[in-house]
Scaffold this active site. Sequence first.
Site, PDB file in Angstrom:
ATOM      1  CB  SER A 197     -36.165 -68.014  35.045  1.00  0.00           C
ATOM      2  OG  SER A 197     -37.318 -68.891  35.302  1.00  0.00           O
ATOM      3  CG  ASP A 198     -34.451 -69.522  41.444  1.00  0.00           C
ATOM      4  OD1 ASP A 198     -35.425 -70.462  41.449  1.00  0.00           O
ATOM      5  OD2 ASP A 198     -34.015 -69.194  42.526  1.00  0.00           O
ATOM      6  CD1 TRP A 199     -40.301 -73.820  39.736  1.00  0.00           C
ATOM      7  CD2 TRP A 199     -38.118 -73.468  39.106  1.00  0.00           C
ATOM      8  NE1 TRP A 199     -39.938 -74.996  39.069  1.00  0.00           N
ATOM      9  CE2 TRP A 199     -38.687 -74.746  38.554  1.00  0.00           C
ATOM     10  CE3 TRP A 199     -36.944 -73.129  38.928  1.00  0.00           C
ATOM     11  CZ2 TRP A 199     -37.997 -75.469  37.685  1.00  0.00           C
ATOM     12  CZ3 TRP A 199     -36.109 -73.836  37.779  1.00  0.00           C
ATOM     13  CH2 TRP A 199     -36.752 -75.156  37.446  1.00  0.00           C
TER      14      TRP A 199
END
Length: 750
Positions: free
Chosen positions: A228-230
């Site tokens: 995932s993106d952060w």
Amino acid sequence: MNIKDVISQMTLEEKAGLCSGLDFWHTKPVERLGVQAVMVSDGPHGLRKQDEKGDHLGINDSIKAVCMPAACATAASFDRELIGKMGQAIGASCQHEKLAVVLGPAVNIKRSPLCGRNFEYLSEDPYLAGEMAAAYINGVQSQNVGTSIKHFAANNQEHRRMSSSSNADERTLREIYFPAFETAVKKAQPWTVMCSYNRINGVYASENPWLLTEVLRKEWGFKGYVMSDWGAVSDRVAGVAAGLDLEMPSSGGVNDKKIVEAVRAGKLDEAVVDQAVERILTVNEMYLANAKPDTPWDQEADHILSADIAAQCMVLLKNEGVLPLDKADKVAFIGEFAAKPRFQGGGSSHINCFKTTSALEAAEGLPVTYTQGYSVAKDEATDDMIAQAVAAAKAAKTAVVFAGLPDSYESEGYDRTHMALPACQNKLIEAVAAANPNTVVVLHNGSPVEMPWLGKVKGVLEAYLGGQAVGIATVKLLYGDVNPSGHLAESFPVKLEDNPSWLFYGGEADKADYREGVFVGYRYYDKKRMDVAFPFGHGLSYTTFAFSDLRLSAEHITDKDTLTVTVKAANTGARAGKTVVQLYVGDKESTVLRPVRELKGFEKVELAPGESKDVTFTLDKRAFAYWNEELHDWHVETGEFTIEIGQSSRAIDVSAAVTVEGTVKLKKHYDKDSIFMDILSDPAAAAIIKPLMDGMSQMFGPGDGDDPSVTDDMGAAMVKYMPLRNVVNFSAGAVGEEVLDVLLQALNNS
Ligand code: BGC
């Protein structure tokens, strides 16, 4: 390590735990089974490795590293080999720093000049973005470390980036927003993919099974893991089921617990968790099995490499005989960026450079004066600063103004609100240009700017955000030690309002509708025949080039064949130089709305004065196809296509035509509301309907004694837009509904 065996010995809690990060940058270890943690780090144009306190916004310190040119610049090189070399250097530095994965490349399409992160993205064109991304990935991964191509997908604005929904039809996604990822997966198999923050048509990318499993894995064949993106995770359990393997960063155990509970409650198949763990461990093992922490990292050598790359990227936008400069002439460098260049953007890609070289430093020993011109911090040019700049300009043969966007104007996390340079810089440029007719502007920016003074200056060099050694490259190009060869990877509109997404960019609350569809960048400007400041693909050189002698391997192919296109590229000037041979394809006539031309091939070639070389391209079905939503596949409509070879999307040197036959027939859908015109455009159906059509034309055509203003054309037009059902209604009982049914059957089977 036998990964399957190790997984079989894990508890459910351990497996769920492995599906999220240990902290900001590490995967989790399982010590009792010998599973090691590995580290990932930003990316993309150098390392932002945080040893101490972690964050994803570039706030806390990271190790000293080398900042290469940002993607806005490297894409403009149109040079796969060059970006591959940059990738190799970054990969080697990852080995040295014990990093398993570098978080990049970032390949989102530049939909609007306003996106705060455009500097980190490659292009408005999906073909170019895909080719450059694949070259970067192959370069990094040749060093046995992974990449994370990001942000998948349709993440084209920073405004409300963690909640907004990018709403686009499937054709637009497939033709514009997906291909950079698709090409990278097919040509370079990135070890990981990072899903984006946003939703797509209402569903978060992080929990979108169509995106992460159907398209990415089943259609394109992606083999690595998705992270995932952060902070992009909303519903973790839905995410695991959709194909989001690793959540980053750590959720503090909250989401791991939810995975365990969902499995225990029978809501999530444990096999899906096993699969995610297997994917993560497989990638980690690919790194661990080949880790070489003793790989040297010669940062000085990378500094020079960074300068060499930047010199191949910068785009000479305008030159009315003012460049290259003569080393004997007195030159005034004006503007703070000459001494303190802006060479990278803000946010997660921000690198803590071990050193920087400004143009002023690089020009040491040359007869160059310097005046500040404006203050970046105060965003002002005082009368005194302008007076000094004017005096310096008057005293020099040539004035070079270093302008651009301050950090606060463009960054990850927010969008720009306009396309203007700081007003103080525009004022300075006007004043300098009035004082010295030989004025050149060097631009440091990550995305297009308006240039109200364009007609008053003789030269413009787009340096983009050229990395920490930007000054070396700038001086080499200004003085002609290197011949400029960058070409724009994006259009520069005259003004912001010309951009196709202008009316709806950013969206209404969380609804970002991509109403311009496939007409992004030059696809729009060309269709509208609209003036642009500088077109996609544009870039000047200190020599001249000509493309001629276009040869096609066939005049007629089917969509199962390939077409070989060969063209002669010649250096017609007096200096050695590089150019980009650009190949565009256009469908001459189509039943669907298509761009005038689309980039389908490019090659960067180096030519000595007077030299010429044949450049060859191979085109396959994809070069001619559009995404057909009914077939859910690429489709070629039979007909003539234009092959254009040019030096930009608006400077086509030669063109030719090829007929391509589509071999996939679309299902026919005729019903009582189908109109004659559509039926007649289909030869098989037309043969069936012709007698009826003739009869109808007669009925509606001018009869004897009719008003003379009723013409044959009018009659034909009345009939061609008429639905079939009217045959029954207008035949006064001669044609019954049963006849129409039989007719429709025949038409649909024709
Ligand atoms: C960015 C990513 C980046 C991550 C880690 C996020 O905010 O969108 O591009 O890789 O942070 O720093």
